[in-house]
Design a protein around this motif. Structure first.
Motif, PDB file in Angstrom:
ATOM      1  N   TYR A   9      10.339  18.912  14.120  1.00 11.70           N
ATOM      2  CA  TYR A   9       9.813  20.261  13.903  1.00 11.70           C
ATOM      3  C   TYR A   9      10.902  21.322  13.916  1.00 11.70           C
ATOM      4  N   GLN A  10      12.038  21.026  14.581  1.00 11.36           N
ATOM      5  CA  GLN A  10      13.125  22.004  14.655  1.00 11.36           C
ATOM      6  C   GLN A  10      14.011  21.982  13.412  1.00 11.36           C
ATOM      7  N   THR A  11      13.824  20.976  12.539  1.00 18.25           N
ATOM      8  CA  THR A  11      14.646  20.871  11.323  1.00 18.25           C
ATOM      9  C   THR A  11      13.834  20.834  10.039  1.00 18.25           C
ATOM     10  N   SER A  12      12.519  20.562  10.143  1.00 23.05           N
ATOM     11  CA  SER A  12      11.676  20.416   8.957  1.00 23.05           C
ATOM     12  C   SER A  12      10.591  21.484   8.928  1.00 23.05           C
ATOM     13  N   GLU A  13      10.254  21.927   7.727  1.00 17.05           N
ATOM     14  CA  GLU A  13       9.173  22.902   7.569  1.00 17.05           C
ATOM     15  C   GLU A  13       7.829  22.216   7.327  1.00 17.05           C
ATOM     16  N   THR A  14       7.826  20.890   7.191  1.00 15.39           N
ATOM     17  CA  THR A  14       6.589  20.175   6.866  1.00 15.39           C
ATOM     18  C   THR A  14       6.196  19.135   7.908  1.00 15.39           C
ATOM     19  N   ASP A  15       7.154  18.509   8.573  1.00 12.98           N
ATOM     20  CA  ASP A  15       6.854  17.410   9.496  1.00 12.98           C
ATOM     21  C   ASP A  15       7.278  17.755  10.912  1.00 12.98           C
ATOM     22  N   MET A  16       6.499  17.261  11.888  1.00 11.68           N
ATOM     23  CA  MET A  16       6.790  17.530  13.291  1.00 11.68           C
ATOM     24  C   MET A  16       7.410  16.334  14.006  1.00 11.68           C
ATOM     25  N   PHE A  17       7.289  15.129  13.412  1.00  5.47           N
ATOM     26  CA  PHE A  17       7.801  13.935  14.081  1.00  5.47           C
ATOM     27  C   PHE A  17       8.216  12.924  13.019  1.00  5.47           C
ATOM     28  N   ASN A  18       8.862  11.849  13.465  1.00  5.62           N
ATOM     29  CA  ASN A  18       9.357  10.834  12.541  1.00  5.62           C
ATOM     30  C   ASN A  18       8.795   9.454  12.907  1.00  5.62           C
ATOM     31  N   ASN A  19       9.287   8.426  12.221  1.00  8.23           N
ATOM     32  CA  ASN A  19       8.780   7.074  12.423  1.00  8.23           C
ATOM     33  C   ASN A  19       9.103   6.530  13.812  1.00  8.23           C
ATOM     34  N   LYS A  20      10.126   7.067  14.452  1.00  6.62           N
ATOM     35  CA  LYS A  20      10.453   6.608  15.806  1.00  6.62           C
ATOM     36  C   LYS A  20       9.297   6.890  16.765  1.00  6.62           C
ATOM     37  N   LEU A  21       8.641   8.028  16.608  1.00 11.58           N
ATOM     38  CA  LEU A  21       7.501   8.349  17.464  1.00 11.58           C
ATOM     39  C   LEU A  21       6.315   7.440  17.143  1.00 11.58           C
ATOM     40  N   ILE A  22       6.106   7.173  15.848  1.00  9.22           N
ATOM     41  CA  ILE A  22       5.014   6.280  15.451  1.00  9.22           C
ATOM     42  C   ILE A  22       5.216   4.893  16.057  1.00  9.22           C
ATOM     43  N   ASN A  23       6.464   4.398  15.987  1.00  8.18           N
ATOM     44  CA  ASN A  23       6.754   3.077  16.546  1.00  8.18           C
ATOM     45  C   ASN A  23       6.598   3.076  18.070  1.00  8.18           C
ATOM     46  N   LEU A  24       6.956   4.179  18.700  1.00  8.04           N
ATOM     47  CA  LEU A  24       6.835   4.274  20.153  1.00  8.04           C
ATOM     48  C   LEU A  24       5.370   4.219  20.591  1.00  8.04           C
ATOM     49  N   ILE A  25       4.521   4.958  19.877  1.00 10.29           N
ATOM     50  CA  ILE A  25       3.095   4.997  20.214  1.00 10.29           C
ATOM     51  C   ILE A  25       2.418   3.674  19.877  1.00 10.29           C
ATOM     52  N   GLY A  26       2.794   3.096  18.748  1.00 11.52           N
ATOM     53  CA  GLY A  26       2.264   1.773  18.422  1.00 11.52           C
ATOM     54  C   GLY A  26       1.238   1.742  17.321  1.00 11.52           C
ATOM     55  N   PHE A  27       0.856   2.895  16.780  1.00 12.87           N
ATOM     56  CA  PHE A  27      -0.059   2.893  15.642  1.00 12.87           C
ATOM     57  C   PHE A  27       0.175   4.161  14.818  1.00 12.87           C
ATOM     58  N   PRO A  28      -0.157   4.125  13.519  1.00 16.44           N
ATOM     59  CA  PRO A  28       0.137   5.266  12.641  1.00 16.44           C
ATOM     60  C   PRO A  28      -0.764   6.456  12.938  1.00 16.44           C
ATOM     61  N   PRO A  29      -0.360   7.652  12.506  1.00 16.76           N
ATOM     62  CA  PRO A  29      -1.191   8.838  12.728  1.00 16.76           C
ATOM     63  C   PRO A  29      -2.493   8.758  11.944  1.00 16.76           C
ATOM     64  N   ARG A  30      -3.528   9.354  12.514  1.00 14.75           N
ATOM     65  CA  ARG A  30      -4.826   9.400  11.848  1.00 14.75           C
ATOM     66  C   ARG A  30      -4.852  10.591  10.900  1.00 14.75           C
ATOM     67  N   PHE A  31      -5.274  10.363   9.683  1.00 17.43           N
ATOM     68  CA  PHE A  31      -5.367  11.436   8.704  1.00 17.43           C
ATOM     69  C   PHE A  31      -6.795  11.967   8.621  1.00 17.43           C
ATOM     70  N   LYS A  32      -6.915  13.165   8.106  1.00 23.43           N
ATOM     71  CA  LYS A  32      -8.212  13.815   7.997  1.00 23.43           C
ATOM     72  C   LYS A  32      -9.191  12.942   7.224  1.00 23.43           C
ATOM     73  N   GLY A  33     -10.387  12.806   7.777  1.00 29.56           N
ATOM     74  CA  GLY A  33     -11.429  12.019   7.125  1.00 29.56           C
ATOM     75  C   GLY A  33     -11.482  10.578   7.565  1.00 29.56           C
ATOM     76  N   GLU A  34     -10.409  10.077   8.182  1.00 31.56           N
ATOM     77  CA  GLU A  34     -10.420   8.707   8.674  1.00 31.56           C
ATOM     78  C   GLU A  34     -11.239   8.610   9.960  1.00 31.56           C
ATOM     79  N   SER A  35     -11.765   7.444  10.227  1.00 29.04           N
ATOM     80  CA  SER A  35     -12.601   7.256  11.411  1.00 29.04           C
ATOM     81  C   SER A  35     -11.779   7.411  12.688  1.00 29.04           C
ATOM     82  N   ILE A  36     -12.432   7.865  13.741  1.00 26.82           N
ATOM     83  CA  ILE A  36     -11.792   8.026  15.033  1.00 26.82           C
ATOM     84  C   ILE A  36     -12.041   6.770  15.854  1.00 26.82           C
ATOM     85  N   GLU A  37     -10.976   6.024  16.127  1.00 26.26           N
ATOM     86  CA  GLU A  37     -11.084   4.772  16.869  1.00 26.26           C
ATOM     87  C   GLU A  37     -10.835   5.024  18.358  1.00 26.26           C
TER      88      GLU A  37
END
Length: 338
Positions: A9-37
């Motif tokens: 977020y400190q370097t990009s005007e569109t994204d707040m995080f990168n794939n390292k955070l996704i890998n750390l959490i263990g699952f991809p981000p949920r997009f609008k309209g997708e089911s809430i698991e």
């Protein structure tokens, strides 16, 4: 400390995080309209728990170093109403004040006020304009009427007597109508405080889903806030102080959870707004009490999903046109689709 390798977020005007955070959490981000698991819910609950743990730790450290019972919060995290509502239970602070726009926008205004008062020496005025959240523009009734009359798809009625108007609107809401409420100056901040609001009957179980689906067009789980007269709010809600800017989540008293289904969250809580006298929304609350027995209305921001709170009467008429809202009240002008 924050490990910045996960964030952009400190370097990009569109994204707040990168794939390292996704890998750390263990699952991809949920997009609008997708089911809430379940894992989405677990992540949200865990993050809230850790935030509260850090938040109260910081507050207690502050409280142990400064002998004050008063707390003022600023910054975007001050919008976390769930954490705000528990401050007194986890700290020794007796009084909590959160301004109507505590985020970066409000901080900018605060910097200007600091310069005006502390550097330039202008006296502070109790109850002055900088204590009012209604800082946006207001509009002439004549120009609102001209715009509404342009459309052949609208039925426009002027109700000159304001007392008669609030009685009509209170009766509509009591019968289950969804009403856009547009009065005076626009609120400054992220909460609808009675000047740019969508209002509904808090006693009807289906009204929340109707507003989410056919008006706001957003996720169905999202709760709505109750607006309640200041002198009556402790009858229905467990709160020790006024919450005029809708920035604290409190518990609904047990006797009223089933009676206020549209504004009570699944955990028995509500993000309440206490409303003072001498305002149009207060008068409407009192009229609604006369027909329903409760000085409480469902209050959500007058906008569509993903959009900010609307500002102009043209915006309000556009929302009426694009949704299944029943009525829009523009000052003393009542509008509905033909």
């Amino acid at each position: 400390e924050i490990d910045q390798k996960y964030f952009t977020y400190q370097t990009s005007e569109t994204d707040m995080f990168n794939n390292k955070l996704i890998n750390l959490i263990g699952f991809p981000p949920r997009f609008k309209g997708e089911s809430i698991e379940q894992h989405h819910k677990d992540l949200a609950a865990a993050l809230q728990k850790w935030y509260e743990k850090c938040f109260y730790f910081i507050l207690n450290r502050v409280n142990s170093n400064w002998s004050s019972e008063n707390l003022v919060l600023g910054g975007g995290c001050a919008y976390n109403g769930t954490a705000n509502g528990k401050i007194k239970h986890h700290t020794n602070f007796k009084n909590v004040w959160i301004p109507f726009a505590p985020s970066d926008a409000g901080s900018a205004i605060g910097a200007c006020l600091y310069q005006w008062h502390m550097v330039m020496g202008h006296p502070k005025v109790k109850g002055g304009d900088n204590q009012s959240p209604y800082l946006g523009p207001e509009f002439k009734i004549s120009e609102i009427l001209d715009e509404a009359n342009k459309s052949k798809k609208l039925i426009v009625e002027i109700v000159a007597d304001k007392k008669k108007l609030v009685k009509i609107v209170a009766d509509y809401i009591n019968k289950g109508k969804i009403v856009g409420w547009f009065q005076g100056r626009t609120e400054f901040g992220a909460r609808a405080l009675g000047n740019r609001s969508i209002l509904g009957n808090p006693h009807l179980p289906d009204i929340r889903d109707r507003i989410n689906k056919v008006v706001k067009k957003r996720e169905m789980f999202r709760p709505f806030a109750p607006s309640v007269t200041q002198e009556d709010y402790q009858t229905y809600f467990k709160s020790e102080e006024d919450v005029p800017y809708m920035n604290q989540v409190v518990k609904v008293k047990q006797d009223y959870i089933d009676k206020l289904p549209a504004v009570t969250h699944v955990d028995g809580s509500a993000r309440v707004q206490t409303v003072y006298k001498h305002t149009a929304i207060y008068d409407l609350l009192k009229e609604f009490e006369a027909v329903s027995g409760y000085p409480i209305l469902l209050n959500t921001s007058f906008n569509l999903a993903g959009k900010p709170i609307l500002n102009t009467y043209r915006d309000a008429l556009s929302v009426l046109d694009k949704t299944q809202m029943d009525y829009v009240v523009l000052e003393n002008i009542l509008v509905k689709k033909s």
